[in-house]
Design an enzyme around this catalytic site. Structure first.
Site, short mmCIF file in Angstrom:
data_model
loop_
_atom_site.label_atom_id
_atom_site.label_comp_id
_atom_site.label_asym_id
_atom_site.label_seq_id
_atom_site.Cartn_x
_atom_site.Cartn_y
_atom_site.Cartn_z
N CYS A 178 0.89 -1.16 0.00
CA CYS A 178 0.00 0.00 0.00
C CYS A 178 0.92 1.20 0.00
O CYS A 178 2.12 1.08 0.22
CB CYS A 178 -0.84 0.05 1.27
SG CYS A 178 -1.93 -1.36 1.49
N ARG A 180 1.52 1.47 -5.90
CA ARG A 180 1.63 0.53 -4.77
C ARG A 180 0.27 -0.06 -4.38
O ARG A 180 0.20 -0.95 -3.53
CB ARG A 180 2.23 1.24 -3.55
CG ARG A 180 3.62 1.79 -3.78
CD ARG A 180 4.13 2.46 -2.52
NE ARG A 180 4.26 1.54 -1.44
CZ ARG A 180 5.30 0.76 -1.22
NH1 ARG A 180 6.33 0.80 -2.03
NH2 ARG A 180 5.33 -0.06 -0.19
N TRP A 199 -3.96 -1.48 -1.21
CA TRP A 199 -3.95 -2.71 -1.98
C TRP A 199 -4.39 -3.76 -0.98
O TRP A 199 -3.62 -4.20 -0.14
CB TRP A 199 -2.55 -2.99 -2.51
CG TRP A 199 -2.46 -4.24 -3.32
CD1 TRP A 199 -1.96 -5.44 -2.91
CD2 TRP A 199 -2.85 -4.41 -4.68
NE1 TRP A 199 -2.04 -6.34 -3.94
CE2 TRP A 199 -2.57 -5.74 -5.03
CE3 TRP A 199 -3.42 -3.56 -5.63
CZ2 TRP A 199 -2.85 -6.24 -6.30
CZ3 TRP A 199 -3.68 -4.06 -6.88
CH2 TRP A 199 -3.40 -5.39 -7.20
N ASN A 218 0.95 0.01 6.02
CA ASN A 218 1.32 -0.81 4.86
C ASN A 218 1.95 -2.08 5.41
O ASN A 218 2.97 -2.01 6.09
CB ASN A 218 2.31 -0.02 4.00
CG ASN A 218 3.04 -0.86 2.97
OD1 ASN A 218 4.13 -0.53 2.56
ND2 ASN A 218 2.45 -1.95 2.53
N GLY A 219 1.32 -3.22 5.16
CA GLY A 219 1.88 -4.48 5.66
C GLY A 219 0.79 -5.40 6.15
O GLY A 219 -0.38 -5.25 5.80
N GLU A 222 7.59 -21.93 -18.22
CA GLU A 222 7.50 -20.54 -17.77
C GLU A 222 8.69 -19.73 -18.31
O GLU A 222 8.52 -18.59 -18.75
CB GLU A 222 7.43 -20.50 -16.23
CG GLU A 222 7.42 -19.13 -15.61
CD GLU A 222 6.29 -18.22 -16.07
OE1 GLU A 222 5.38 -18.67 -16.78
OE2 GLU A 222 6.36 -17.01 -15.74
N LYS A 239 8.34 -16.42 -20.74
CA LYS A 239 8.92 -15.12 -20.39
C LYS A 239 9.76 -14.59 -21.55
O LYS A 239 9.67 -13.43 -21.91
CB LYS A 239 9.83 -15.21 -19.15
CG LYS A 239 9.20 -15.31 -17.79
CD LYS A 239 8.43 -14.11 -17.32
CE LYS A 239 7.02 -14.19 -17.80
NZ LYS A 239 6.03 -14.70 -16.90
N GLU A 268 7.52 -13.54 -24.62
CA GLU A 268 6.62 -12.39 -24.53
C GLU A 268 7.34 -11.06 -24.45
O GLU A 268 6.82 -10.05 -24.90
CB GLU A 268 5.63 -12.53 -23.37
CG GLU A 268 6.23 -12.49 -22.00
CD GLU A 268 5.17 -12.61 -20.91
OE1 GLU A 268 4.06 -12.12 -21.09
OE2 GLU A 268 5.48 -13.22 -19.88
N HIS A 323 11.06 -37.55 -30.11
CA HIS A 323 9.87 -37.94 -30.87
C HIS A 323 9.50 -36.89 -31.93
O HIS A 323 8.35 -36.77 -32.30
CB HIS A 323 8.71 -38.21 -29.92
CG HIS A 323 9.01 -39.33 -28.97
ND1 HIS A 323 9.07 -40.64 -29.36
CD2 HIS A 323 9.35 -39.32 -27.66
CE1 HIS A 323 9.40 -41.40 -28.33
NE2 HIS A 323 9.58 -40.61 -27.27
N LYS A 365 -1.89 -6.34 -19.65
CA LYS A 365 -1.66 -6.94 -18.33
C LYS A 365 -2.82 -7.85 -17.93
O LYS A 365 -2.61 -8.94 -17.43
CB LYS A 365 -1.46 -5.83 -17.29
CG LYS A 365 -1.21 -6.35 -15.88
CD LYS A 365 0.13 -7.06 -15.77
CE LYS A 365 0.39 -7.71 -14.46
NZ LYS A 365 1.37 -8.82 -14.58
C1 F6R Z 1 2.67 -13.81 -18.61
C2 F6R Z 1 1.44 -13.33 -18.05
C3 F6R Z 1 0.16 -13.94 -18.50
C4 F6R Z 1 -0.81 -14.10 -17.32
C5 F6R Z 1 -2.18 -14.55 -17.83
C6 F6R Z 1 -3.14 -14.79 -16.69
O1 F6R Z 1 3.78 -13.17 -18.08
O2 F6R Z 1 1.42 -12.44 -17.24
O3 F6R Z 1 0.38 -15.17 -19.12
O4 F6R Z 1 -0.27 -15.02 -16.43
O5 F6R Z 1 -2.71 -13.57 -18.68
O6 F6R Z 1 -3.33 -13.64 -15.95
P1 F6R Z 1 -3.97 -13.69 -14.51
O7 F6R Z 1 -3.00 -14.41 -13.64
O8 F6R Z 1 -4.14 -12.25 -14.12
O9 F6R Z 1 -5.25 -14.43 -14.64
#
Ligand code: F6R
Length: 609
Positions: free
Chosen positions: A2, A27, A74, A100-101, A482, A486, A489, A505, A604
């Site tokens: 927060c 935050r 938050w 905050n915490g 994963e 990363k 993307e 295969h 996002k």
């Molecule tokens: C990759 C990434 C996305 C999310 C996906 C699900 O770095 O951020 O693959 O993981 O869009 O998002 P949430 O977790 O918000 O449902």
């Protein structure tokens, strides 16, 4: 996470409070509030939603006064609402606090305070602090704050204001940041430098346990026992934008580095004091409840799906309950076999991903009982699910998910240990051993983060390759997925993850001279097998970067480079093995000049199907 602010001086407090909170909205932004002493009483204004809602609410009657505190939230304990927004007050309204915490022992404190007649207005952990202060106040504000600090456990940065002492703010911190800005006839308090940088560049950065009494023309800092502390003034020489990212070039890098703290926040309130069990106070599951499930589904998208794959391994290994993992966008369209003997777990950082939300609703319609693992309190998924576990990672701003993934892994692991405790499928000694390893993870992530120079070199050396392969077996394969995501993307490199044993295969045809292959070999149970697969790609002249545990002296004989991660239990090593992969993706993107925080074509939160 927060954001908190405070002001005492000769000017009106509210303009600074609002300006400071605006800079701290990164935050947290689910609700906001301010408290200002108007010369007679403390006026508190709070509003759910972004800061704009608070500004709208106070327009036309802006609280007037020369001292005040503010907060942008938050949510952790209690959904976003006007009542749960900070500042929080005691029964009399004479004391206010912003926090905050997480106060870990708030429930037991709350029970005691209620017995003494205190009336609570919110569901937050923070409100206990205001009532505790009221309870312990015997005419000396500072002494009462010190008494409060003796009784609360957890992480916090706090600012207190009292109607009885309207010339001072008292602030302190433990495991969360707090900075004091030194002005001329006025002083400022904030969670972070961006909030004060337009007012002053002269600051004190508080250390854990320090208590500061801040007046308009003095700042008096002591330790928790009241012994004076001499502090050096820290002159800030960053610009405002860099300050918002904590001095990091990108939010992604900042969030990568926030992981030790984020995972500590996820785990520490949930580990029993004696280290013998995991406490999930949000669940209160029984043996009967767990036995009523034939099957668990874990459904999610992207990185959260990858966390779900690790979760399946944990739950099956530790509890022997069958788990199926599915991509949310596929789940609904394949007539999944769901009924009232199904536990549906959805994993989502944002809690807003529409495919995940739709899968959750569909499973409810089919009779499943549901659990959400999410980072955002009060999100659509949190509201829709029967039960929720919050990951408490703090806001994740960069599109590429990093700290959300590691905190989801920690949550899944704790959940599996918790379930195993109920089902008695894990011996008490093994439980203790795993919890002891878990406690080491934050420090081990910090250690893994320090080893960045070789990663920068690999990123420069291989960052212009158009194809990269990630291979591994068992949990290493899940982490490979994963790592590949990363890299794809944010650097736009074509990266493929493969179960190492599956290469032969078909995919092995793509392995030619000079192709970089990132090979994860942290899982002892399949180590020899993984080694054979590494030899297969080496025989085709691939350039192999191995990821291994600290005690591995074998892998370096077969690969071109090795990145070692700290030693821990095989189950927990994915949380460490992903760190170099996150850094590799980041530095590869930098090498290629990509916009790390805003990769092309991506958002996002994906709220469309
Ligand atoms: C990759 C990434 C996305 C999310 C996906 C699900 O770095 O951020 O693959 O993981 O869009 O998002 P949430 O977790 O918000 O449902």
């Amino acid at each position: 996470m927060c954001g908190i602010v405070g002001y005492v001086g000769t000017n009106q407090a509210t303009p600074f409070l609002i300006e400071g909170l605006t800079k701290l909205e990164y935050r947290g932004y689910d609700s906001a509030g301010i408290a200002v002493f108007d010369g007679e009483k403390i006026i508190v204004e709070k509003s759910v939603g972004r800061l704009a809602s608070l500004k709208e609410k106070i327009a036309g009657h802006v609280p007037q006064g020369l001292i005040g505190i503010g907060h942008t939230r938050w949510a952790t304990h209690g959904r976003p609402s006007d009542l749960n927004a900070h500042p929080h007050t005691d029964c009399s309204g004479d004391f206010v606090v912003v926090h905050n915490g997480i106060i870990e022992n708030y429930l037991s404190l709350k029970e005691k305070l209620i017995k003494k007649g205190h009336v609570f207005k919110s569901e937050t952990d923070t409100e206990v602090i205001a009532h505790l202060l009221e309870e312990l106040y015997k005419g000396d504000f500072e002494a009462a704050v010190r008494e409060v600090l003796k009784r609360i456990d957890g992480s916090y940065s706090l600012v207190f204001m009292s109607r009885n002492d309207p010339d001072k703010l008292i602030c302190t911190k433990q495991d969360n940041p707090l900075v004091i800005g030194l002005g001329d006839g006025e002083n400022f308090i904030a969670s972070d430098i961006p909030a004060i940088i337009t007012r002053t560049r002269r600051t004190y950065i508080l250390n854990d346990g320090e208590v500061a009494v801040v007046k308009k023309d003095s700042v008096w800092i002591t330790d928790r026992e009241g012994i004076p502390v001499t502090k050096k003034i820290f002159e800030v020489n960053w610009n405002a934008e860099a300050a918002e990212k904590g001095g990091y070039e990108h939010f992604m890098l900042k969030e990568i580095h926030e992981q030790p703290k984020a995972v500590r926040n996820t785990m520490s309130p949930r580990i029993a004091k004696d280290g013998a069990s995991i406490v999930m106070s949000e669940l209160k599951w029984t043996r009967e409840y767990l036995d009523s499930f034939e099957k668990i589904f874990i459904v999610a998208c992207g990185t959260a799906y990858h966390a779900g794959l690790v979760g399946k391994y944990y739950i099956e290994k530790l509890t022997r309950i069958p788990v199926e993992v599915d991509i949310a966008s596929e789940f609904r369209y394949r007539s999944p076999i769901i009924n009232d003997r199904t536990l549906m777990m959805v994993v989502s950082q944002s809690g807003e991903t529409s495919d995940t939300l739709a899968a959750l609703k569909e499973s409810k319609r089919l009779g499943a009982r549901t659990l959400a693992i999410t980072n955002v309190v009060g999100s659509s998924i949190a509201r829709e699910a029967d039960q929720v576990i919050y990951t408490w990672a703090g806001p994740e701003i960069a599109v590429a998910s990093t700290k959300a993934y590691t905190t989801q892994l920690i949550t899944m692991f704790m959940l599996a240990v918790y379930m195993a405790g109920i089902k008695e499928t894990l011996a008490p000694e093994r439980t203790r051993e795993l919890i002891a390893c878990l406690r080491e993870i934050p420090a081990q992530i910090s250690e893994a983060l320090e080893d960045v120079e070789p990663i920068k070199t690999f990123a420069k050396e291989y960052g212009f390759n158009e194809d990269v392969f990630f291979i591994g077996r068992s949990l290493d394969y899940d982490v490979a997925m994963e790592g590949a995501l990363k890299l794809k993307e944010i650097s736009y490199i074509h990266a493929e993850s493969y179960a190492a044993g599956e290469l032969k295969h078909g995919t092995l045809a793509l392995i030619v001279e000079g192709i970089p292959v990132i090979a994860l070999a942290t899982q002892k149970s399949v180590y020899e097998k993984t080694l054979s697969n590494i030899k297969e790609v080496k025989a085709r002249d691939a350039i192999v970067i191995g990821i291994a545990a600290q005690d591995d002296n074998e892998l370096e004989k077969y690969v071109d480079h090795v990145i070692k991660v700290p030693q821990t239990d095989e189950l927990l090593i994915p949380i460490l093995a992903v760190i170099p992969l996150q850094l590799l993706a980041y530095y590869a993107a930098i090498t290629r000049g990509c916009d790390v925080d805003k990769p092309r074509n991506l958002a996002k939160s994906v709220t469309v199907e």
